[in-house]
Write a protein that holds these residues in place. Structure first.
Motif, mmCIF file in Angstrom:
data_model
loop_
_atom_site.group_PDB
_atom_site.id
_atom_site.type_symbol
_atom_site.label_atom_id
_atom_site.label_comp_id
_atom_site.label_asym_id
_atom_site.label_seq_id
_atom_site.Cartn_x
_atom_site.Cartn_y
_atom_site.Cartn_z
ATOM 1 N N ALA A 1 0.819 -1.206 0.000
ATOM 2 C CA ALA A 1 0.000 0.000 0.000
ATOM 3 C C ALA A 1 0.857 1.262 0.000
ATOM 4 C CB ALA A 1 -0.930 -0.006 1.202
ATOM 5 N N HIS A 2 2.165 1.077 -0.075
ATOM 6 C CA HIS A 2 3.067 2.232 -0.007
ATOM 7 C C HIS A 2 2.753 3.076 1.223
ATOM 8 C CE1 HIS A 2 3.653 1.821 -4.631
ATOM 9 N NE2 HIS A 2 4.405 0.986 -3.935
ATOM 10 N N CYS A 3 2.566 2.408 2.351
ATOM 11 C CA CYS A 3 2.196 3.116 3.570
ATOM 12 C C CYS A 3 3.431 3.601 4.313
ATOM 13 C CB CYS A 3 1.363 2.217 4.481
ATOM 14 S SG CYS A 3 2.312 0.911 5.285
ATOM 15 N N GLY A 4 4.592 3.058 3.932
ATOM 16 C CA GLY A 4 5.831 3.561 4.510
ATOM 17 C C GLY A 4 6.146 3.053 5.905
ATOM 18 N N MET A 5 5.351 2.099 6.403
ATOM 19 C CA MET A 5 5.610 1.636 7.767
ATOM 20 C C MET A 5 6.873 0.799 7.887
ATOM 21 S SD MET A 5 1.897 1.075 9.495
ATOM 22 C CE MET A 5 2.598 0.312 10.926
ATOM 23 N N LEU B 1 7.299 6.850 -2.290
ATOM 24 C CA LEU B 1 6.630 5.620 -2.709
ATOM 25 C C LEU B 1 5.387 5.866 -3.564
ATOM 26 C CD1 LEU B 1 6.759 3.721 0.718
ATOM 27 C CD2 LEU B 1 8.256 3.343 -1.236
ATOM 28 N N ASN B 2 4.782 7.052 -3.414
ATOM 29 C CA ASN B 2 3.505 7.314 -4.081
ATOM 30 C C ASN B 2 3.486 6.991 -5.567
ATOM 31 O OD1 ASN B 2 2.141 8.285 -1.909
ATOM 32 N ND2 ASN B 2 2.722 10.427 -2.240
ATOM 33 N N THR B 3 2.386 6.371 -5.993
ATOM 34 C CA THR B 3 2.136 6.229 -7.430
ATOM 35 C C THR B 3 0.681 6.608 -7.669
ATOM 36 O OG1 THR B 3 1.378 3.949 -7.220
ATOM 37 C CG2 THR B 3 3.727 4.272 -7.633
ATOM 38 N N TRP B 4 0.294 6.732 -8.906
ATOM 39 C CA TRP B 4 -1.107 7.082 -9.198
ATOM 40 C C TRP B 4 -2.052 6.021 -8.670
ATOM 41 C CZ3 TRP B 4 -4.090 3.894 -12.256
ATOM 42 C CH2 TRP B 4 -3.412 2.947 -13.029
#
Lengths: 461, 133, 226
Positions: A63-67, C142-145
């Motif tokens: 989820a690309h939550c960065g945890m 990390l963000n993507t669309w």
């Protein structure tokens, strides 16, 4: 140099190993790697046939939550560099490789190599901090396998894999060298310990002992200490002639075929000597390779080794608990002590309670690191990183994390029952010029503080 | 003709019925009868009771060649005040029966609120007129 | 239009949602390979089941794991969002009526006030997640669309649903938007990161089993100290 040093083929002869060793630091090896042709079809086929739902789902649902970021000591020690986030590291390498279905060039593969070996020690800590249960360390280990098959492996790892294939050990210790060292160590210590033996290839002994090739090669006294402790505890033990080495640089190298060869050698020794139990030395990755992952490489469906295998700390806890080994209370460690939890047998095999049990017998002032046990940080040199010159700078930055942890305990002694951790701790003390903290394996500590039972003859030297 | 007799009986009963029902509902603009569905009685309703324009329904039934019996049963006591067979349903099923009957007919006729439009029918008396077009 | 959207379209999107997610779960399990993953899935039931359950259960509890405790803000945002995201679609009164009339499945319903509070909490959680995504250096890397798409797909049904209640004058418009965005969520869930609705459980169970069967289950038993 004109010969081919870097190729996808593993090293399988002494000559090939020596040729590669002669290329100091792998300068020519890495130069050739840049020109290496990626076999894209084979790569795509490998990804299709070995990268299945677990890994693809991991990469997919992240989820690309960065945890995971804060769980990684490389992220922490590199001033929270976003490029060191575990999720980013794996998505930009294995994730990208899958997206392009193997249509990549040598430059990209070298980038993957630099991340897989230079920015991850496969300590598996991030997997504990991911809500989705994504174990990036496992994926990097897989990626190493993919890279190895295409020839993109750090120089030292390539050599290590070759050593295992040629010598059946991580170093060039032949069967003859090994047996000689056993005899030598038994002789050397029999004045002090009359009756001391290192029985080689004894069928039906209770314990079969296996160790790390560094021990016979660089500090054979470790082997002597193991012998003394078996002797003092009245253990009926032996070492095999072949299959005595339980480390697996092949595992670090991603040479999983080589891993299978190693483990089969050891399990064959079990079959020959029929011990009740196998005890492995104070080495983390050796335990992981032989006991945790090994059964699978050997094709054992239950995932268990053929007879119970114990890490040295399990055996020590056992002999202390049963009173076979007694500690002289006067000689217990008085200074503040801490304990290094090796990822490979603590997080990844649950043996932290045994090391703590041992500490309760041997130390008067034991202080836990924070975090500890399953949540420990890697020493900073795991996963083969200690040995790779190309990533020495990166490693030294990472070492700071463990040093800070150790310092925070105020300990003057770090009990370190793992070769890799031991090396990393030795190096961090040197790199960061810390001269007031000592570190040690268990064996020398135990020998210094044990009570010698009346039936064991001992001549003070 | 029996049909005519039945129709006039219905009309008479309807007017009686109206007297009973309208007492609880507020009269909106014009002279439309705006009624509140009071059966089944629900102790602590999550949503406001259903309020609907009875005149529109009567007109629709009229224009489509039907009569009061489309929505009301004739019993020995006269025309039932509750909708159709609502009283005959099991207690737990009455709301569902009304939901199905009302929105089923709305759906077939292509007029009136659908089941999802909860608040088209379940409106506070105070806000009447805004939705009950 | 609303008739069609809330009738056949609703049933169709519900079907896509259920069948799609089931397919992903089945594909996940069928793709597991004890040799490749080196986990003896079929063995050590005495500890593997508890391992899987602990791995799921502890992460479903706020503060249940060291990971949650280490990141209280992220935890707050996730749980605020997910309480509503799980409870409202299933148990909101209007939803239960619609579900019962279209599929015959009858579920208990939430008191309307509770549902409102949950919905507002979910929107607050979403807001926090958006802020994290915008301002945390980690997330920015990390963000993507796809991550934004998932947030948008989640935000719309909540927001339009709440507006149905609080903007009665435009009830029909909000409702239409609510039905459309809700169905869009259902239809896209199996094909986006929203598939974690089931894959969360699969992935967590797998790692729990990995630790319970192979990595330390022998010494530690099934329950890994997450």
């Amino acid at each position: 140099m004109s010969q081919i040093l870097c190729s996808p083929a593993p090293l399988t002869t002494k000559e090939a190993i020596h040729e590669l060793l002669a290329d100091k630091g792998g300068a020519e090896y890495y130069k050739q790697m840049r020109q290496l042709k990626v076999n894209q079809d084979a790569l795509a086929y490998d990804l299709q046939s070995t990268c299945k739902s677990r890994t693809r789902t991991w990469l997919n649902i992240c989820a690309h939550c960065g945890m995971c970021a804060d769980s990684c000591f490389f992220y922490k020690t590199n001033n929270n560099d976003p490029k060191q986030i575990p999720s980013y590291k794996i998505q930009s390498t294995l994730g990208e490789l899958l997206k392009r279905n193997g249509r990549v060039d040598a430059e990209f593969m070298m980038h993957c190599m630099d991340v897989a070996w230079g920015q991850c020690t496969c300590c598996n800590r991030c997997g504990m901090y991911c809500p989705h249960g994504i174990d990036t360390g496992v994926m990097f280990s897989y990626l190493r396998g993919v890279l190895f098959k295409q020839g993109f492996t750090p120089w030292e790892m390539k050599i290590g894999s070759g050593m295992h294939r040629v010598y059946g050990a991580q170093m060039d210790v032949t069967e003859e060298d090994w047996v000689d060292t056993c005899e030598w160590m038994a002789d050397e210590n029999s004045d002090e310990w009359p009756g001391l033996e290192i029985p080689v290839e004894k069928v039906g002994a209770d314990v079969m002992y296996i160790c790390n090739a560094r021990e016979p090669k660089h500090y054979p006294e470790d082997l002597a200490q193991a012998a003394i402790l078996f002797h003092v505890t009245g253990t009926n033990w032996t070492v095999p002639r072949v299959g005595w080495e339980n480390t697996s640089l092949t595992m670090f190298a991603g040479d999983f075929e080589g891993c299978a060869m190693n483990i089969k050698r050891i399990y064959e020794a079990v079959e020959r000597l029929k011990p009740k139990v196998v005890v492995g030395t104070e080495c983390g990755h050796a335990h992981r390779a032989t006991v945790v992952e090994g059964p699978y490489w050997a094709g054992r469906e239950s995932g268990d080794p053929p007879v119970p295998f114990m890490h040295y700390v399990e055996w020590v806890a056992h002999v202390l608990r049963t009173g076979k080994l007694k500690i002289n209370p006067e000689k217990k460690l008085k200074m503040p002590c801490t304990l290094q939890d090796a990822c490979n047998y603590v997080r990844n095999d649950g043996l932290g309670r045994y090391t703590r049990e041992i500490m309760s017998y041997i130390a008067e002032d034991f202080r836990e690191m924070d975090p500890n046990n399953e949540h420990n940080f890697c020493c900073g040199g795991g996963g083969g990183m200690n040995g790779i010159g190309r990533y020495r700078k990166e490693r030294n930055i990472g070492l700071k994390n463990k040093l800070d942890q150790i310092r925070a305990t105020g300990a003057e002694m770090v009990v370190t029952p793992c070769h890799n951790c031991w090396d990393a701790i030795r190096d961090m003390m040197e790199v960061y010029e810390e001269h007031n903290i000592k570190w040690s394996f268990l064996k020398p500590l135990l020998i210094n503080m044990m009570e010698i039972p009346p039936n064991i003859e001992h001549v003070e030297s | 003709m029996p049909i005519i007799t039945l129709r006039s009986a219905c009309a008479f009963c309807c007017s009686l019925l109206l007297l009973v029902l309208v007492a609880t509902s507020s009269q909106s603009a014009e002279s439309d009868e705006i009624l509140t569905v009071s059966f089944p009685a629900i102790a602590n309703p999550s949503l406001p009771k259903v309020i609907f324009n009875h005149t529109k329904h009567v007109n629709y039934v009229d224009e489509h060649g039907s009569d009061c019996s489309r929505c009301h049963r004739v019993t020995k006591q006269g025309l039932s005040t509750a909708f159709s067979d609502a009283r005959l349903q099991k207690a737990g099923n009455q709301v569902s029966y009304l939901h199905q009957s009302c929105t089923g007919c709305h759906s077939k006729s292509g007029q009136g609120p659908a089941l999802v439009q909860c608040r088209a029918c379940h409106v506070e008396a105070a806000s009447l007129g805004a939705n009950n077009k | 239009m609303l008739q069609t959207l809330s009738g056949p379209c609703f049933v169709a999107s519900l079907l896509i949602f259920v069948v799609g997610l089931l397919a992903r779960a089945v594909w996940y399990v069928r793709g597991l390979d004890w040799r490749l993953e080196r986990v003896a899935y079929a063995y050590h039931r005495d500890r593997s089941v508890s391992g899987a359950l602990a791995s799921i259960g502890k992460w479903l509890l706020p503060g249940g794991t060291a990971g949650w405790r280490a990141q209280p803000v992220a935890m707050l945002a996730f749980f605020l969002l997910h309480f509503g995201a799980v409870l409202i679609p299933l148990f909101l009164l209007g939803h239960t009526v619609l579900l019962e009339e279209t599929t015959g499945i009858s579920l208990p319903s939430l008191p309307p006030n509770v549902a409102d509070i949950l919905c507002i909490a979910s929107l607050a959680g979403l807001g926090l997640l958006v802020l994290r995504r915008l301002f945390s250096p980690v997330l920015r890397q990390l963000n993507t669309w796809k991550d934004w798409l998932v947030l948008l797909l989640t935000f719309m049904p909540f927001f339009t649903g709440l507006m149905c209640k609080f903007d009665a004058n435009a009830y029909d418009t909000w409702l239409l938007l609510h039905v459309i965005t809700g169905e869009l969520f259902l239809v896209l869930a199996p094909f986006t990161k929203l598939a974690h609705i089931v894959l969360f459980f699969m992935s967590r169970a797998q790692l729990g089993m990995d630790y319970a069967i192979k990595r330390g289950g022998r010494a530690r038993g099934g329950v890994f100290p997450w």
